[in-house]
Write an enzyme that holds these catalytic residues in place. Structure first.
Site, short mmCIF file in Angstrom:
data_model
loop_
_atom_site.label_atom_id
_atom_site.label_comp_id
_atom_site.label_asym_id
_atom_site.label_seq_id
_atom_site.Cartn_x
_atom_site.Cartn_y
_atom_site.Cartn_z
N TYR A 262 0.82 -1.21 0.00
CA TYR A 262 0.00 0.00 0.00
C TYR A 262 0.85 1.25 0.00
O TYR A 262 2.06 1.20 0.19
CB TYR A 262 -0.98 0.00 1.18
CG TYR A 262 -0.36 0.33 2.53
CD1 TYR A 262 0.51 -0.54 3.16
CD2 TYR A 262 -0.67 1.52 3.18
CE1 TYR A 262 1.06 -0.24 4.40
CE2 TYR A 262 -0.12 1.83 4.42
CZ TYR A 262 0.74 0.94 5.02
OH TYR A 262 1.30 1.25 6.24
N ARG B 52 7.99 4.46 -4.83
CA ARG B 52 8.09 3.44 -3.77
C ARG B 52 7.05 2.34 -3.98
O ARG B 52 7.32 1.17 -3.71
CB ARG B 52 7.91 4.07 -2.39
CG ARG B 52 8.14 3.05 -1.27
CD ARG B 52 8.08 3.66 0.10
NE ARG B 52 6.77 4.22 0.36
CZ ARG B 52 6.48 4.99 1.40
NH1 ARG B 52 7.42 5.29 2.27
NH2 ARG B 52 5.27 5.47 1.57
N ARG C 81 -7.32 -20.17 -2.67
CA ARG C 81 -6.22 -20.00 -1.72
C ARG C 81 -5.12 -21.03 -1.89
O ARG C 81 -5.36 -22.24 -1.90
CB ARG C 81 -6.76 -20.08 -0.30
CG ARG C 81 -5.73 -19.70 0.75
CD ARG C 81 -6.31 -19.87 2.15
NE ARG C 81 -5.41 -19.35 3.18
CZ ARG C 81 -4.33 -19.99 3.62
NH1 ARG C 81 -4.01 -21.16 3.12
NH2 ARG C 81 -3.58 -19.45 4.57
N HIS D 182 -0.63 -20.87 -0.92
CA HIS D 182 0.46 -19.96 -0.57
C HIS D 182 1.20 -19.47 -1.81
O HIS D 182 1.53 -18.31 -1.94
CB HIS D 182 1.46 -20.62 0.39
CG HIS D 182 0.97 -20.70 1.80
ND1 HIS D 182 -0.10 -21.47 2.17
CD2 HIS D 182 1.40 -20.09 2.92
CE1 HIS D 182 -0.31 -21.33 3.47
NE2 HIS D 182 0.58 -20.50 3.95
N LYS E 211 6.46 -1.88 1.82
CA LYS E 211 5.28 -1.31 2.47
C LYS E 211 4.08 -2.25 2.29
O LYS E 211 3.17 -2.02 1.51
CB LYS E 211 4.97 0.09 1.90
CG LYS E 211 4.06 0.91 2.81
CD LYS E 211 4.12 2.36 2.45
CE LYS E 211 3.07 3.19 3.17
NZ LYS E 211 3.24 3.22 4.63
N GLU F 228 12.25 2.46 13.94
CA GLU F 228 11.37 3.53 13.46
C GLU F 228 10.10 3.50 14.29
O GLU F 228 9.99 2.70 15.22
CB GLU F 228 11.06 3.34 11.96
CG GLU F 228 10.37 2.03 11.66
CD GLU F 228 10.11 1.79 10.17
OE1 GLU F 228 9.96 2.77 9.41
OE2 GLU F 228 10.04 0.62 9.77
#
Ligand code: PDD
Length: 298
Positions: A44, A63, A111, A113, A160, A193
């Site tokens: 995201y 990014r 589904r 993996h 991210k 962070e």
């Protein structure tokens, strides 16, 4: 009658974009087999929007592209097209100052993996909401408290990803401790962070310190633009890791993110930082950043 999900009680007219469609926020949805829901398989971005304009847009898109590349995905659409969708979402929401969220997931598929070779169509979601301007103004004016929490995240914090469980647990613990943000501490006692922000301190000599980029932290866009602005302003900056004791002895401290650039930190684990009020260098850095990002900082 079942009560509707609270996001549907958002201000009337809030619009979300999902895979080519602009929909009322409360009605927008993805499939139950979406890999972000089933496996956390997605990334995201969040951009600040001021005066209908996304801030630091190119850097966020860069990014985004990088996060996708790192998980073996391509951008769901070209950058120019995506910019148009971003503008359309901002315009349709009629929110001049807010936060724009973009999520890309590997899509909906049975589904497993292992992602299918010719993956499903990725899911692209854009949502927007108003920024709590009064809350932000108060944080900028009074500063915030942070609480330290162990950094229990994975080895690729530079991506991210939507997998935010460790971040939210840290933030929840920080909130319970009366703090606004959590500062994550690695196994060696260094600050990595914040749970959703980058961490900065100013030492006794006035040198600004923030952790160097690695897999241990997110390469913050605000961090990047701030570093450029500080270089231009000829400020002393070092990118290196710092310990919690250094942070406690700092003259000033602050956090940065798209949701709040250079927000002063005035207490860590209940201990006062500097004078216990927002410091002059933090203010100066905010001013330099705002000028570079094209934000009116008055
Ligand atoms: N968070 N570090 C982490 C772990 C973050 O989640 C974020 C952003 C940052 C700051 O990055 P940037 O300056 O690009 O916003 C650092 C967003 C705002 C969020 O999750 O809401």
């Amino acid at each position: 009658m079942t009560k509707k999900w609270s996001a549907s009680r958002a201000p009337a007219g809030r619009i979300a974009y999902v895979n080519g469609r602009y929909l009322p926020h409360g009605e927008a949805a993805v499939h139950i087999e979406d890999r972000a829901l089933q496996l956390g398989d997605g990334i995201y971005e969040v951009t600040n929007v001021i005066n209908f304009q996304p801030i630091d847009e190119e850097a966020h898109l860069e990014r985004m592209e990088r996060s996708l590349r790192e998980i073996g995905m391509a951008m769901p659409m070209g950058r120019a097209a995506l910019k148009l969708v971003m503008r359309e979402v901002i315009a349709r929401n009629r929110i001049p100052n807010g936060l724009l969220y973009l999520q890309v997931t590997r899509g909906a598929v049975r589904r497993d993996h292992v992602p299918p070779k010719d993956g499903p169509r990725p899911t692209l979601i854009l949502t927007m909401r108003a920024q709590d301007m009064a809350g932000l103004a108060s944080r900028m004016q009074k500063g915030i408290a942070v609480s330290t929490q162990p950094d229990i995240r994975w080895g690729r914090c530079d991506i991210k990803t939507v997998q935010l469980l460790p971040n939210l647990l840290a933030k929840q613990a920080a909130k319970a401790a009366g703090a606004f943000e959590a500062w994550l501490i690695d196994a060696d006692g260094y600050v990595t962070e914040g749970a959703s922000t980058n961490a900065w301190i100013v030492d006794a000599d006035g040198t600004v310190i923030t952790r160097d980029l690695s897999n241990a932290i997110l390469p913050g866009v605000t961090r990047r633009i701030m570093l450029e602005a500080m270089a231009e302003g000829q400020m002393k900056v070092v990118e290196r890791k710092f310990t919690l004791s250094e942070a406690l002895a700092a003259r000033e401290a602050f956090i940065s993110s798209a949701t709040g650039a250079a927000v002063p930190v005035v207490a860590i684990d209940g201990k006062t930082i500097g004078q216990g009020v927002p410091g002059p260098l933090t203010r100066r850095i905010y001013g330099l950043y705002a000028a570079r990002a094209g934000i009116n900082s008055d």
